[in-house]
Design a protein around this motif. Structure first.
Motif, PDB file in Angstrom:
ATOM      1  N   LYS A  43       0.849  -1.153   0.047  1.00 35.60           N
ATOM      2  CA  LYS A  43      -0.123   0.050  -0.035  1.00 35.60           C
ATOM      3  C   LYS A  43       0.450   1.321  -0.104  1.00 35.60           C
ATOM      4  N   ASN A  44       1.869   1.168   1.090  1.00 39.65           N
ATOM      5  CA  ASN A  44       2.828   2.422   0.701  1.00 39.65           C
ATOM      6  C   ASN A  44       3.805   2.433  -0.192  1.00 39.65           C
ATOM      7  N   GLN A  47       1.528   4.154  -2.504  1.00 37.59           N
ATOM      8  CA  GLN A  47       0.908   5.508  -2.546  1.00 37.59           C
ATOM      9  C   GLN A  47       2.210   6.155  -3.404  1.00 37.59           C
ATOM     10  N   GLN A  51       1.970   9.699  -5.551  1.00 39.94           N
ATOM     11  CA  GLN A  51       2.725  10.818  -5.005  1.00 39.94           C
ATOM     12  C   GLN A  51       3.799  11.732  -6.510  1.00 39.94           C
ATOM     13  N   GLY A  81       0.816  13.070   2.697  1.00 41.35           N
ATOM     14  CA  GLY A  81       1.831  11.394   2.519  1.00 41.35           C
ATOM     15  C   GLY A  81       3.326  11.586   2.117  1.00 41.35           C
TER      16      GLY A  81
END
Length: 230
Positions: A43-44, A47, A51, A81
């Motif tokens: 998930k990170n 993300q 970004q 984020g």
């Protein structure tokens, strides 16, 4: 990034297959914890990828002149984020229309272990974000901000370059460490998984060892055939 994400996905699939085969509570608990850790890593990274795309969509057109607006109240920013390079820790804050306010309305103040952001008169409101107790010291002189389309990018210059930040703040680090399971986990998900399985195998009885061996062989055979569902 694509390669690292692909490896994480393979690790997740393997944990799922082992979890399906495991019947002992201790084994299932350990594998479930590892599964959650890998899912969080995926998930990170997804993300971070999104970004980076947003950062490249910088609008080069001159900012529109916006007439002064009376500020109603201040909104605390809680969603953001972050990412990092060898030299910078990068914090991304999404604020619709922020690229249209005057440059002086976006203010960031840095200290060696903190920063605070204030955006004035954006759609009749002000927006504030304060981050204290950064994980490691930053260079105040080398830190800066950039205003992108609907995004404020805060660049904290690492005082010690080429060092990795596992967390943004010291508080976050302490909270996460309290949540860690008793067995050792490594930063690399693959290495962490191997350590978990090795510890369970070494501490287990003959039935547990046979269960792990059988699940491991079957998962490897399934992977060799390309039979993955992720």
């Amino acid at each position: 990034m694509a390669s690292a994400l692909e490896e994480l996905q393979k690790d997740l699939e393997e944990v799922k297959m082992l979890l399906e085969k495991a019947s002992r509570k201790r084994v299932r608990d350990a594998l479930t914890a590892e599964k959650t850790k890998i899912e969080t890593e995926i998930k990170n990274k997804m993300q971070q990828k999104s970004q980076r795309k947003a950062e490249h969509l910088d609008n080069e057109k001159p900012a529109a002149v916006v007439a002064p607006i009376t500020t109603g109240y201040t909104v605390k920013i809680s969603n953001y984020g972050w990412d990092q390079s060898d030299k910078f820790v990068k914090i991304y804050i999404t604020l619709t229309g922020v690229h249209q306010v005057p440059t002086e309305n976006v203010q960031v103040h840095f200290t060696e272990r903190s920063f605070d952001l204030l955006v004035k008169n954006l759609n009749g409101k002000s927006y504030s974000m304060i981050v204290n107790n950064l994980l490691k010291p930053i260079s105040v002189e080398g830190s800066s901000k950039k205003v992108k389309t609907d995004t404020v990018l805060i660049l904290c210059r690492k005082k010690a370059e080429n060092t990795r930040w596992d967390y943004l703040t010291q508080v976050e680090k302490e909270c996460k460490e309290k949540e860690k399971p008793s067995y050792d986990t490594e930063t690399d998900p693959s290495e962490g998984l191997m350590n978990v399985l090795k510890k369970i195998y070494e501490d287990g009885d003959d039935d547990m060892k046979r269960t792990i061996n059988k699940a491991w062989v079957e998962s490897r055979e399934k992977q060799a055939k390309g039979d993955t569902e992720f």
